[in-house]
Design a protein around this motif. Sequence first.
Motif, PDB file in Angstrom:
ATOM      1  N   ALA A 197       0.841  -1.199   0.000  1.00 58.86           N
ATOM      2  CA  ALA A 197       0.000   0.000   0.000  1.00 58.86           C
ATOM      3  C   ALA A 197       0.878   1.252   0.000  1.00 58.86           C
ATOM      4  O   ALA A 197       2.016   1.237   0.466  1.00 58.86           O
ATOM      5  CB  ALA A 197      -0.910   0.003   1.223  1.00 58.86           C
ATOM      6  N   LEU A 198       0.319   2.357  -0.506  1.00 62.13           N
ATOM      7  CA  LEU A 198       1.040   3.616  -0.474  1.00 62.13           C
ATOM      8  C   LEU A 198       1.021   4.223   0.929  1.00 62.13           C
ATOM      9  O   LEU A 198       2.018   4.750   1.407  1.00 62.13           O
ATOM     10  CB  LEU A 198       0.426   4.594  -1.477  1.00 62.13           C
ATOM     11  N   ILE A 199      -0.145   4.151   1.581  1.00 62.28           N
ATOM     12  CA  ILE A 199      -0.266   4.695   2.935  1.00 62.28           C
ATOM     13  C   ILE A 199      -1.509   4.119   3.604  1.00 62.28           C
ATOM     14  O   ILE A 199      -2.465   3.735   2.924  1.00 62.28           O
ATOM     15  CB  ILE A 199      -0.330   6.249   2.910  1.00 62.28           C
ATOM     16  N   LYS A 204      -5.871   9.975  13.132  1.00 66.11           N
ATOM     17  CA  LYS A 204      -4.759  10.891  12.875  1.00 66.11           C
ATOM     18  C   LYS A 204      -3.422  10.166  12.745  1.00 66.11           C
ATOM     19  O   LYS A 204      -2.378  10.809  12.632  1.00 66.11           O
ATOM     20  CB  LYS A 204      -4.659  11.913  14.018  1.00 66.11           C
ATOM     21  N   ALA A 205      -3.451   8.844  12.771  1.00 67.24           N
ATOM     22  CA  ALA A 205      -2.219   8.057  12.678  1.00 67.24           C
ATOM     23  C   ALA A 205      -2.072   7.473  11.279  1.00 67.24           C
ATOM     24  O   ALA A 205      -3.053   7.121  10.622  1.00 67.24           O
ATOM     25  CB  ALA A 205      -2.222   6.942  13.717  1.00 67.24           C
ATOM     26  N   ALA A 206      -0.817   7.372  10.825  1.00 67.35           N
ATOM     27  CA  ALA A 206      -0.560   6.878   9.472  1.00 67.35           C
ATOM     28  C   ALA A 206       0.663   5.978   9.456  1.00 67.35           C
ATOM     29  O   ALA A 206       1.550   6.063  10.308  1.00 67.35           O
ATOM     30  CB  ALA A 206      -0.370   8.038   8.502  1.00 67.35           C
ATOM     31  N   TYR A 207       0.705   5.119   8.424  1.00 70.04           N
ATOM     32  CA  TYR A 207       1.833   4.202   8.231  1.00 70.04           C
ATOM     33  C   TYR A 207       2.094   4.047   6.749  1.00 70.04           C
ATOM     34  O   TYR A 207       1.161   4.022   5.926  1.00 70.04           O
ATOM     35  CB  TYR A 207       1.532   2.820   8.829  1.00 70.04           C
ATOM     36  N   SER A 208       3.365   3.941   6.378  1.00 65.71           N
ATOM     37  CA  SER A 208       3.738   3.625   5.006  1.00 65.71           C
ATOM     38  C   SER A 208       5.008   2.798   5.023  1.00 65.71           C
ATOM     39  O   SER A 208       5.926   3.056   5.812  1.00 65.71           O
ATOM     40  CB  SER A 208       3.961   4.892   4.183  1.00 65.71           C
ATOM     41  N   ALA A 209       5.074   1.804   4.143  1.00 69.50           N
ATOM     42  CA  ALA A 209       6.291   0.999   4.019  1.00 69.50           C
ATOM     43  C   ALA A 209       7.360   1.749   3.237  1.00 69.50           C
ATOM     44  O   ALA A 209       8.532   1.367   3.265  1.00 69.50           O
ATOM     45  CB  ALA A 209       5.972  -0.321   3.333  1.00 69.50           C
ATOM     46  N   ASN A 210       6.954   2.831   2.555  1.00 67.06           N
ATOM     47  CA  ASN A 210       7.908   3.636   1.812  1.00 67.06           C
ATOM     48  C   ASN A 210       8.676   4.519   2.785  1.00 67.06           C
ATOM     49  O   ASN A 210       8.074   5.317   3.515  1.00 67.06           O
ATOM     50  CB  ASN A 210       7.178   4.496   0.783  1.00 67.06           C
ATOM     51  N   PRO A 211      10.010   4.409   2.855  1.00 73.92           N
ATOM     52  CA  PRO A 211      10.782   5.171   3.854  1.00 73.92           C
ATOM     53  C   PRO A 211      10.581   6.680   3.753  1.00 73.92           C
ATOM     54  O   PRO A 211      10.518   7.369   4.774  1.00 73.92           O
ATOM     55  CB  PRO A 211      12.234   4.783   3.546  1.00 73.92           C
ATOM     56  N   LEU A 216       8.046  11.472   6.338  1.00 73.46           N
ATOM     57  CA  LEU A 216       7.156  12.630   6.353  1.00 73.46           C
ATOM     58  C   LEU A 216       6.081  12.497   7.427  1.00 73.46           C
ATOM     59  O   LEU A 216       5.695  13.470   8.070  1.00 73.46           O
ATOM     60  CB  LEU A 216       6.510  12.805   4.983  1.00 73.46           C
ATOM     61  N   ILE A 217       5.607  11.262   7.610  1.00 68.59           N
ATOM     62  CA  ILE A 217       4.588  11.031   8.637  1.00 68.59           C
ATOM     63  C   ILE A 217       5.126  11.405  10.011  1.00 68.59           C
ATOM     64  O   ILE A 217       4.426  12.010  10.835  1.00 68.59           O
ATOM     65  CB  ILE A 217       4.131   9.549   8.607  1.00 68.59           C
ATOM     66  N   THR A 218       6.380  11.047  10.269  1.00 68.81           N
ATOM     67  CA  THR A 218       6.954  11.305  11.599  1.00 68.81           C
ATOM     68  C   THR A 218       7.134  12.790  11.879  1.00 68.81           C
ATOM     69  O   THR A 218       7.197  13.197  13.045  1.00 68.81           O
ATOM     70  CB  THR A 218       8.326  10.602  11.744  1.00 68.81           C
ATOM     71  N   THR A 219       7.217  13.605  10.822  1.00 67.48           N
ATOM     72  CA  THR A 219       7.433  15.048  11.022  1.00 67.48           C
ATOM     73  C   THR A 219       6.186  15.875  10.731  1.00 67.48           C
ATOM     74  O   THR A 219       6.192  17.088  10.955  1.00 67.48           O
ATOM     75  CB  THR A 219       8.571  15.534  10.113  1.00 67.48           C
ATOM     76  N   GLU A 220       5.127  15.254  10.250  1.00 67.77           N
ATOM     77  CA  GLU A 220       3.912  15.983   9.895  1.00 67.77           C
ATOM     78  C   GLU A 220       3.181  16.456  11.159  1.00 67.77           C
ATOM     79  O   GLU A 220       2.916  15.651  12.073  1.00 67.77           O
ATOM     80  CB  GLU A 220       2.992  15.083   9.066  1.00 67.77           C
ATOM     81  N   PRO A 221       2.824  17.730  11.252  1.00 68.22           N
ATOM     82  CA  PRO A 221       2.093  18.226  12.432  1.00 68.22           C
ATOM     83  C   PRO A 221       0.755  17.510  12.604  1.00 68.22           C
ATOM     84  O   PRO A 221       0.074  17.193  11.619  1.00 68.22           O
ATOM     85  CB  PRO A 221       1.888  19.712  12.115  1.00 68.22           C
ATOM     86  N   ASP A 222       0.395  17.251  13.846  1.00 69.71           N
ATOM     87  CA  ASP A 222      -0.894  16.637  14.191  1.00 69.71           C
ATOM     88  C   ASP A 222      -1.064  15.251  13.573  1.00 69.71           C
ATOM     89  O   ASP A 222      -2.191  14.777  13.381  1.00 69.71           O
ATOM     90  CB  ASP A 222      -2.063  17.529  13.750  1.00 69.71           C
ATOM     91  N   THR A 223       0.030  14.583  13.254  1.00 68.53           N
ATOM     92  CA  THR A 223      -0.031  13.230  12.700  1.00 68.53           C
ATOM     93  C   THR A 223       0.798  12.291  13.561  1.00 68.53           C
ATOM     94  O   THR A 223       1.936  12.588  13.897  1.00 68.53           O
ATOM     95  CB  THR A 223       0.497  13.198  11.251  1.00 68.53           C
ATOM     96  N   GLU A 224       0.207  11.160  13.921  1.00 71.85           N
ATOM     97  CA  GLU A 224       0.907  10.165  14.725  1.00 71.85           C
ATOM     98  C   GLU A 224       1.376   9.021  13.836  1.00 71.85           C
ATOM     99  O   GLU A 224       0.856   8.814  12.733  1.00 71.85           O
ATOM    100  CB  GLU A 224      -0.027   9.619  15.818  1.00 71.85           C
ATOM    101  N   VAL A 225       2.340   8.272  14.317  1.00 75.67           N
ATOM    102  CA  VAL A 225       2.816   7.097  13.593  1.00 75.67           C
ATOM    103  C   VAL A 225       1.966   5.897  13.984  1.00 75.67           C
ATOM    104  O   VAL A 225       1.829   5.573  15.168  1.00 75.67           O
ATOM    105  CB  VAL A 225       4.301   6.820  13.902  1.00 75.67           C
ATOM    106  N   LEU A 226       1.378   5.251  12.999  1.00 77.31           N
ATOM    107  CA  LEU A 226       0.549   4.067  13.238  1.00 77.31           C
ATOM    108  C   LEU A 226       1.454   2.849  13.370  1.00 77.31           C
ATOM    109  O   LEU A 226       2.220   2.542  12.450  1.00 77.31           O
ATOM    110  CB  LEU A 226      -0.427   3.884  12.081  1.00 77.31           C
ATOM    111  N   SER A 227       1.389   2.160  14.517  1.00 76.05           N
ATOM    112  CA  SER A 227       2.260   1.004  14.747  1.00 76.05           C
ATOM    113  C   SER A 227       1.483  -0.302  14.886  1.00 76.05           C
ATOM    114  O   SER A 227       2.045  -1.390  14.702  1.00 76.05           O
ATOM    115  CB  SER A 227       3.103   1.226  16.005  1.00 76.05           C
TER     116      SER A 227
END
Length: 239
Positions: A197-199, A204-211, A216-227
């Motif tokens: 998947a692309l994302i 408010k949490a997101a994950y992508s296999a694309n480094p 970008l997810i880790t630095t995006e304001p108001d966005t959490e990393v989906l684990s």
Amino acid sequence: MKTALQMSLAAAASLSVFTATAAHAHVSVSGPAFAGATHEATFGVGHGCDGADTYRVKVQIPAGVTSVRPLDSTFGKAVLEKNAEGNVTAVVWTKPLADVLPADTNYYKLALRFKVPDAPFTTLYFPTTQTCRSEAGVETTVAWSDTSGEHGSHDADAGTPATSPAPSLFILPARSPGWNKYTVNQHVHDLSVFNDALIVWAGKAAYSANPATQSLITTEPDTEVLSEIHPGTEIWVKY
């Protein structure tokens, strides 16, 4: 979704490659499979037993798997076992005695086709019995039947290795190009099931296999990393 993430997704779209996974067991099975679809699974027998060649392989068919049609193999012909209702409960491949090798030297592939249950984000287990035969005619049986512990980290006991793991096949939801909305009713610990998947968004949490996208997810304001994903979570996935 922010512009930087949109640009990253556009770039990743041209590089997205779907990778099939196999259970890390001495008897493996190709996958994943898609809910409600027909799947052709290949079971790989990596080695025999203490130097003896594999003579027979019996794969148990889990409940919910239907329309089972095995393929005969160079290993041997396939035989179906059925219950009183006529449902296939196991498939057995047996090598002719004349073809049993004097030592454990070969890798074997055994295939069957079946209808996958409409149960996305769950794991199918195929307990398998491997029988080997030595040059002296002594038979040894190994049961690959453990359905606990680590099978690609999709189950509730992820992190504890299974001792004699049964071949396992993870079921992915049906999808179409673009955005797909799912309600996940299982606990998903290993987000690598979304590696094609692309994302993935969950609130408010997101994950992508694309480094690049994940960065970008880790630095995006108001966005959490989906684990991980908890049961009952609504998610959006872009393929």
